[in-house]
Write a protein that holds these residues in place. Structure first.
Motif, short mmCIF file in Angstrom:
data_model
loop_
_atom_site.label_atom_id
_atom_site.label_comp_id
_atom_site.label_asym_id
_atom_site.label_seq_id
_atom_site.Cartn_x
_atom_site.Cartn_y
_atom_site.Cartn_z
N GLY A 144 0.88 -1.23 0.00
CA GLY A 144 0.02 0.00 0.19
C GLY A 144 0.92 1.28 0.07
O GLY A 144 0.65 2.19 -0.75
N GLY A 145 1.91 1.22 0.80
CA GLY A 145 2.94 2.38 0.73
C GLY A 145 3.53 2.78 -0.50
O GLY A 145 3.79 3.97 -0.65
N LEU A 146 3.68 1.65 -1.28
CA LEU A 146 4.12 2.23 -2.46
C LEU A 146 3.53 2.66 -3.74
O LEU A 146 3.95 3.15 -4.53
CB LEU A 146 5.02 0.94 -3.08
N LEU A 147 2.16 2.49 -3.35
CA LEU A 147 1.22 3.02 -4.65
C LEU A 147 1.50 4.64 -4.95
O LEU A 147 1.65 4.74 -6.23
CB LEU A 147 -0.20 2.88 -3.91
N PRO A 148 1.80 5.72 -4.22
CA PRO A 148 2.02 6.83 -4.60
C PRO A 148 3.27 6.73 -5.42
O PRO A 148 3.27 7.64 -6.60
CB PRO A 148 2.18 7.64 -3.30
N TRP A 154 -1.81 -5.15 -9.88
CA TRP A 154 -1.18 -6.12 -9.17
C TRP A 154 -1.18 -5.72 -7.87
O TRP A 154 -1.23 -6.71 -6.88
CB TRP A 154 0.27 -6.48 -9.85
N LEU A 155 -0.80 -4.58 -7.38
CA LEU A 155 -0.50 -4.12 -5.89
C LEU A 155 -1.82 -4.34 -5.29
O LEU A 155 -1.77 -4.30 -3.97
CB LEU A 155 0.17 -2.99 -5.92
N ASN A 156 -3.09 -3.77 -5.76
CA ASN A 156 -4.31 -3.63 -5.33
C ASN A 156 -5.52 -4.43 -5.88
O ASN A 156 -5.90 -4.09 -6.83
CB ASN A 156 -4.54 -1.84 -5.57
N PRO A 157 -5.80 -5.44 -4.93
CA PRO A 157 -6.59 -6.44 -5.25
C PRO A 157 -8.05 -5.53 -5.77
O PRO A 157 -8.96 -6.34 -6.59
CB PRO A 157 -6.66 -7.42 -4.26
N LEU A 202 -8.67 -5.58 8.72
CA LEU A 202 -7.99 -6.62 7.99
C LEU A 202 -7.05 -5.85 6.90
O LEU A 202 -7.70 -4.94 6.30
CB LEU A 202 -9.02 -7.55 7.13
N ASN A 203 -6.04 -6.56 6.58
CA ASN A 203 -5.14 -5.91 5.52
C ASN A 203 -5.72 -6.08 4.16
O ASN A 203 -6.04 -7.12 3.58
CB ASN A 203 -3.94 -6.52 5.51
N PRO A 204 -5.99 -4.89 3.45
CA PRO A 204 -6.94 -5.08 2.12
C PRO A 204 -5.97 -5.78 0.98
O PRO A 204 -6.33 -6.15 0.10
CB PRO A 204 -7.15 -3.62 1.84
N TRP A 205 -4.49 -5.66 1.29
CA TRP A 205 -3.56 -6.02 0.17
C TRP A 205 -3.49 -7.82 0.26
O TRP A 205 -2.78 -8.04 -0.61
CB TRP A 205 -2.25 -5.47 0.22
N LEU A 206 -3.67 -8.23 1.31
CA LEU A 206 -3.44 -9.79 1.45
C LEU A 206 -4.52 -10.61 1.52
O LEU A 206 -5.63 -9.97 1.93
CB LEU A 206 -2.71 -9.87 2.60
#
Lengths: 305, 327
Positions: A225-229, A297-300, B104-108
């Motif tokens: 999440g932190g790398l999105l920007p 890919w990073l953000n489902p 809950l972690n949205p990325w996992l």
């Protein structure tokens, strides 16, 4: 996924067509022409030249002729550099800019990401303040200050690298460093901001309550999440990085592509302007597409829709 | 009956620019095996900080544990290093939180998150841990867990996410579960399901539960023993039937009067006047005094803080002449 890709491809072609059209007509609105020099060209010669490049035909005919040759993959000869094809000019210059840009990118990511992550994890400590002050300096220093400073230190004082030129294998170091340090500063600040936002979320507390060690929290739970920007910034920036910077190429006297973006406009080299702009637009469209794929890919959540 | 957790005189404060905030000021309580201990209070009464400080989840600085002890088995949680606490968190003590939408972690993938405690604390392989995670999801009533385990949190509803949280918390079979307002963010029908689920699992696994809430209706439903907190202190502590039958402290009584279901239809809802006191600037005497009725206010302690006294066997309340109602 296939439909998404096809849709994006159509969109990309549309964007390039619009850029092509606007550029084509806009340069014709500027005063002067490719054959206007300090010495006036004899009218007979000028007529021959205009005939040769098709400039004597109506503008709309020229537009469709040019568009047609672009579609056939013919990017026309340069109007200023006699006997040179635009493809050849770009082929000679682009690899140099690409090499320097790639090295700059590695430097920028290699320095910026760790600095940003450490600054976020060690928020409000001397490490955070140290890295962020450096980043602020990096952002504030223009390339035409950073470049000469590096030249003075490494080129003149310590004599490790050549001050300018493109002769030896080490000549890419200083230009890459100049470009890379400045992008590293941006990336560090974006990474810190992105990581801080994620690290304050509830799910990080959940992870801590599960007994996840700090390093795993950063690498597994927060980094995506932190790398999105950073990804959102890098996508569009990538096209600019790889096509070279006019200023850096001037400072280090490099035969890269960046100079052509500027000099072709001064020369009113209609065909070269068009070729370089279309190249940049294509790169932008491609990198933007890659960014979208990477973000998905990073953000489902994006992936689903 | 064995005591799982014994907290004595816990003091936690936050050192901020506006002064020292005494979030928890001398709180003591015990949690018995297989029983549920409730901690009730308004927002800012220190109920969450009490529990977070036990697991080292209070950010330090600005937070600081000023004193007290928390005996868990034969260790004092407050004396453990971060490394030692990490081994206990998620294996012997688990937590579930208020908002399942953000916890809950949205990325996992859900499976990654549910299986993580097993991977960390029991060193299981990925496939082994995921197999257990499927079982854990089935246990909390998630249909089709083999498929759901590969999904992401946003593909679950709020109630289902809280079930995932519960599965994740209980997968290592902890001795103690701390539930921080686990039903506050859910709507009422789902609340009931989640409460029933927690109670069922507690009975089956014999775990002790600390239940933090501001909802007295929930307390009456799930708790065996209740601690009422106000301004960082306990004002009343009692077995649940006793508390609801004979509330002794003015604050507890006011809280009960505020339950909408217990009020007559058509009348304006009762609310406690005023606001909770500023914890950085507590009055020297009884903390509830500013919100008391004028005639009672005159009786409240102003020079010292009222001590807890045992008013009847097992029932403790703050001994303030204005707030404590004796028989």
């Amino acid at each position: 996924m296939l439909r998404f890709t096809l849709y994006r491809l159509a969109q990309a072609l549309g964007v390039i067509l619009v850029v092509f059209t606007i550029t084509f007509f806009l340069i014709r609105l500027t005063p002067g022409d490719p054959f206007a020099g300090e010495k006036a060209m004899p009218p007979d010669v000028r007529r021959v030249m205009e005939e040769r490049y098709g400039l004597n035909k109506p503008l709309i005919t020229q537009y469709f002729t040019t568009l047609g040759s672009y579609l056939r993959g013919d990017f026309q000869p340069s109007m200023k550099y006699q006997g040179m094809w635009n493809v050849k000019i770009i082929k000679d210059a682009f690899p140099i800019s690409l090499a320097i840009g790639s090295c700059a990118l590695v430097i920028a990511l290699g320095l910026g990401l760790p600095a940003g992550i450490i600054a976020a994890v060690k928020k409000n400590t001397w490490m955070d303040y140290g890295f962020m002050s450096l980043a602020l300096i990096g952002i504030c220093l223009p390339t035409f200050v950073m470049g000469p400073m590096l030249i003075m230190t490494f080129g003149l004082k310590w004599r490790v690298f050549n001050v300018a030129g493109w002769f030896e294998k080490t000549d890419w170091v200083l230009p890459s460093l100049t470009m890379g340090l400045i992008y590293a500063a941006y990336i560090a600040r974006l990474t810190r901001g992105g990581m801080l936002e994620v690290l304050n979320q509830d799910f990080i507390r959940t992870a801590r309550a599960k007994g996840v060690p700090g390093s795993r929290i950063v690498m597994v739970h927060a980094l995506r999440g932190g790398l999105l920007p950073v990804v959102a910034f890098l996508g569009p920036a990538l096209a600019g990085i790889t096509t070279g910077s006019f200023i850096i190429e001037k400072i280090f006297n490099l035969p890269g592509l960046g100079q052509h973006f500027v000099s072709s406009v001064f020369n009113r080299d209609y065909s070269l302007i068009l070729a370089t702009v279309v190249l940049l637009a294509t790169l932008l469209v491609v990198t933007n597409f890659l960014t979208d794929v990477l973000v998905a890919w990073l953000n489902p959540k994006v992936r689903l829709s | 009956m064995s005591t799982v957790l014994d907290v004595q005189d816990l003091k936690v404060s936050f050192h901020t620019r506006n002064g020292v905030v005494r979030a928890v000021d001398g709180v003591s309580f015990k949690v018995e095996k297989g029983k549920t201990t409730g901690i009730v209070g308004e927002s800012g009464s220190g109920k969450s900080v009490t529990c977070y400080s036990l697991l080292g989840l209070v950010p330090m600085p600005p937070g600081r544990i000023e004193g007290g002890s928390a005996k868990f088995g034969d260790v004092d949680l407050l004396k453990l290093s971060e490394k030692e606490l990490q081994r206990i968190r998620g294996s012997r003590i688990s937590m579930i939180f208020q908002d399942p939408m953000t916890s809950l972690n949205p990325w996992l993938r859900v499976g990654t998150q549910v299986a993580e405690p097993l991977r960390l604390h029991e060193g299981l392989s990925k496939s082994e841990a995921w197999k257990r995670a499927v079982e854990a999801l089935r246990e909390v009533g998630i249909p089709d867990p083999e498929k759901r385990i590969h999904q992401y949190p946003h593909e679950f509803s709020g109630g289902m996410r809280q079930r995932v949280m519960i599965a994740m918390a209980l997968i290592t079979r902890p001795e103690l579960l701390i539930a921080d307002e686990p039903t506050t963010a859910l709507d009422v029908t789902i609340q009931k399901q989640v409460l029933d689920l927690i109670r069922d699992l507690q009975k089956r696994l014999g775990i002790a539960v600390v239940f933090i809430t501001h909802d007295l209706a929930v307390v009456s439903e799930v708790c065996d023993y209740v601690n009422v907190m106000y301004a960082g202190r306990l004002v009343e502590a009692s077995p649940v039937q006793e508390l609801f039958a004979r509330p002794r402290h003015a604050y507890t009584q006011a809280l009960m009067r505020s339950i909408p279901a217990l009020q007559r239809k058509g009348e304006p809802l009762y609310t406690i006047p005023g606001l909770p006191p500023d914890l950085a600037n507590l009055p020297s005497g009884c903390a509830f005094r500013p919100r008391q009725t004028p005639e009672r206010q005159a009786l409240c302690l102003t020079d010292r803080q009222p001590p807890l006294v045992e008013v009847s066997p097992g029932h403790w309340a703050q001994d303030c002449p204005g707030c404590l109602i004796r028989d």
